[in-house]
Design a protein around this motif. Structure first.
Motif, PDB file in Angstrom:
ATOM      1  N   LEU A  12       0.827  -1.208   0.000  1.00 59.87           N
ATOM      2  CA  LEU A  12       0.000   0.000   0.000  1.00 59.87           C
ATOM      3  C   LEU A  12       0.863   1.261   0.000  1.00 59.87           C
ATOM      4  CD1 LEU A  12      -2.852  -1.036   2.477  1.00 59.87           C
ATOM      5  CD2 LEU A  12      -2.872  -1.047  -0.009  1.00 59.87           C
ATOM      6  N   THR A  15       2.624   1.538  -3.616  1.00 57.81           N
ATOM      7  CA  THR A  15       1.711   1.878  -4.724  1.00 57.81           C
ATOM      8  C   THR A  15       1.190   3.299  -4.612  1.00 57.81           C
ATOM      9  OG1 THR A  15      -0.127   0.831  -3.509  1.00 57.81           O
ATOM     10  CG2 THR A  15       0.966  -0.481  -5.202  1.00 57.81           C
ATOM     11  N   LYS A  16       0.874   3.742  -3.411  1.00 59.32           N
ATOM     12  CA  LYS A  16       0.340   5.095  -3.255  1.00 59.32           C
ATOM     13  C   LYS A  16       1.418   6.152  -3.523  1.00 59.32           C
ATOM     14  CE  LYS A  16      -3.653   3.458  -2.306  1.00 59.32           C
ATOM     15  NZ  LYS A  16      -4.678   3.428  -3.359  1.00 59.32           N
ATOM     16  N   LYS A  33       2.172   2.299 -10.045  1.00 63.65           N
ATOM     17  CA  LYS A  33       1.795   1.131  -9.240  1.00 63.65           C
ATOM     18  C   LYS A  33       2.374  -0.155  -9.812  1.00 63.65           C
ATOM     19  CE  LYS A  33      -2.480   3.469  -7.926  1.00 63.65           C
ATOM     20  NZ  LYS A  33      -3.950   3.556  -8.151  1.00 63.65           N
ATOM     21  N   SER A 267      -8.587   0.668  -1.874  1.00 62.36           N
ATOM     22  CA  SER A 267      -7.807   0.791  -0.641  1.00 62.36           C
ATOM     23  C   SER A 267      -6.907  -0.417  -0.416  1.00 62.36           C
ATOM     24  CB  SER A 267      -8.736   0.968   0.569  1.00 62.36           C
ATOM     25  OG  SER A 267      -9.572  -0.172   0.716  1.00 62.36           O
ATOM     26  N   ILE A 268      -7.282  -1.581  -0.961  1.00 60.55           N
ATOM     27  CA  ILE A 268      -6.475  -2.769  -0.653  1.00 60.55           C
ATOM     28  C   ILE A 268      -6.344  -3.758  -1.808  1.00 60.55           C
ATOM     29  CG2 ILE A 268      -8.464  -3.953   0.419  1.00 60.55           C
ATOM     30  CD1 ILE A 268      -6.386  -5.121   2.434  1.00 60.55           C
ATOM     31  N   PRO A 271      -4.578  -2.369  -5.469  1.00 64.31           N
ATOM     32  CA  PRO A 271      -3.119  -2.189  -5.356  1.00 64.31           C
ATOM     33  C   PRO A 271      -2.342  -3.504  -5.347  1.00 64.31           C
ATOM     34  CG  PRO A 271      -4.238  -0.702  -3.862  1.00 64.31           C
ATOM     35  CD  PRO A 271      -5.296  -1.605  -4.423  1.00 64.31           C
TER      36      PRO A 271
END
Length: 390
Positions: A12, A15-16, A33, A267-268, A271
């Motif tokens: 996370l 990727t962000k 990503k 959010s999960i 990614p």
């Protein structure tokens, strides 16, 4: 369990941060990503390695991504562009097959192995294209719906071609072509009937249940059930998820599902899917096949671009739109990886070429968002103009 939590934290964060960096550089965040997976995977830092947890989460991620694509698809636009979608799919199969076969022969592969490599290059996986088009707000344009429609047709044709090849080359004597095609036809009949009659009825009954998030749970039941049925019928599970998204989009719950599902997916799960692609890269022992990888990568990119683009051009798109559609079909993604694994098991893809083919697949996946960004920026496509009458 501790390893899983650490993996999620790293994925996370990577990727962000890299997604944000690439947006600041004027590129699609999906490219950052994808590169995050290469950076934190075995190819560079080695912090994360492919495992069952990554595989499960990434599968859920790609299903949710395609489900949301179905939710956002304009069904009327899809109906109008079915001729273009078919032409793009056919063009995007003929040229890669011929190009892949020819290139393999030049490298000294046997006739059977060359035929298989040609087939492998016919595959298309639009999950990366979907994400890129979403970021550019182009998913629901005439080009976007044509790419999605062509991907469905491509999947069916390539799977049938794979079954025929396995049978003719002596690796699958008990494959019945009639049964194979019948299962595909059955899937689309059931998907249409279920989407038209059962899904609205099911959600209408399920939504009032006095439990938390009943609407989104009902939509996910539809998504996973149709994905499972698609896989059971020999159609890619992502096509089932896409069909489920279209079905839910025709109900009054469309916007509610969109608003609630997007935070869950991005959010999960999504990614992890992007990272999982980069984790397949390893640079060990590939220098001896560098020329092979470069040539096959160029063939893979150009044949899909020109083949899909030609199909679009012949059905009324302008040149820039045609190239944009062709570029949206370049990514081979998980579909080609599955075919490669099948070839390895049957002996049609030699072990020494397997890693090189995986790298070629990932190169096509990395190139796709760059080309879409280039072709959809600073130029006029048919999506910016009045629709061309069919």
């Amino acid at each position: 369990m501790l390893t899983i939590m650490l993996y999620l934290a790293i994925i996370l964060l990577a990727t962000k941060l890299l997604g944000d960096l690439f947006v600041r550089l004027g590129q699609p965040s999906v490219l950052g990503k994808l590169l995050a997976g290469i950076l934190i995977g075995p190819a560079v830092l080695g912090w994360i390695h492919p495992n069952e947890f990554i595989s499960i989460f990434s599968e859920i991620g790609v299903l949710l991504l395609m489900f949301m694509a179905g939710l956002e698809t304009d069904l009327d636009q899809l109906r109008k562009n079915w001729k273009s979608a078919f032409a793009v799919a056919v063009g995007g199969i003929i040229l890669p097959f011929v190009g892949g076969y020819g290139a393999a022969v030049l490298f000294g592969l046997s006739n059977n192995q060359s035929l298989f490599l040609g087939l492998l290059l016919c595959a298309t996986s639009v999950s990366i294209s979907v994400q890129t088009l979403k970021e550019m707000n182009r998913l629901n344009t005439r080009e976007g719906t044509t790419i999605l429609g062509a991907a469905v047709v491509d999947d069916v044709i390539v799977v049938v071609m794979l079954a025929v090849m396995m049978s003719l080359l002596g690796t699958g004597h008990d494959i019945s072509l009639g049964l194979l095609i019948g299962k595909k036809v059955l899937f689309f009949i059931v998907a249409i009937v279920v989407g038209w009659l059962a899904v609205p009825w099911f959600l209408k009954l399920f939504a009032p249940l006095r439990v938390t998030e009943s609407v989104i749970s009902g939509a996910l039941i539809v998504c996973f059930a149709l994905s499972y049925f698609a896989d059971l019928m020999g159609v890619a599970a992502i096509i089932g998820a896409f069909a489920a998204g279209i079905a839910v989009s025709q109900t009054p719950f469309k916007h509610d599902v969109e608003d609630r599902l997007e935070p869950i997916a991005y959010s999960i799960f999504v990614p992890v899917f992007f990272v999982s692609i980069g984790l397949n890269i390893t640079f060990e022992g590939v220098t001896s096949q560098l020329v092979f990888m470069i040539v096959i990568s160029i063939v893979a990119i150009l044949t899909k671009l020109l083949g899909g683009g030609l199909g679009a051009r012949m059905t009324g798109f302008n040149t820039r739109s045609s190239l944009a559609i062709g570029s949206g079909m370049i990514s081979r993604g998980e579909v080609a990886l599955i075919i490669a694994a099948t070839g390895l098991e049957s002996g049609l893809l030699l072990q020494k070429y397997f890693t090189s083919v995986v790298i070629v697949v990932i190169v096509t996946t990395l190139v796709t968002p760059l080309m879409l960004k280039l072709l959809f920026t600073d130029g006029k496509t048919d999506g910016d103009q009045a629709s061309v009458s069919e």
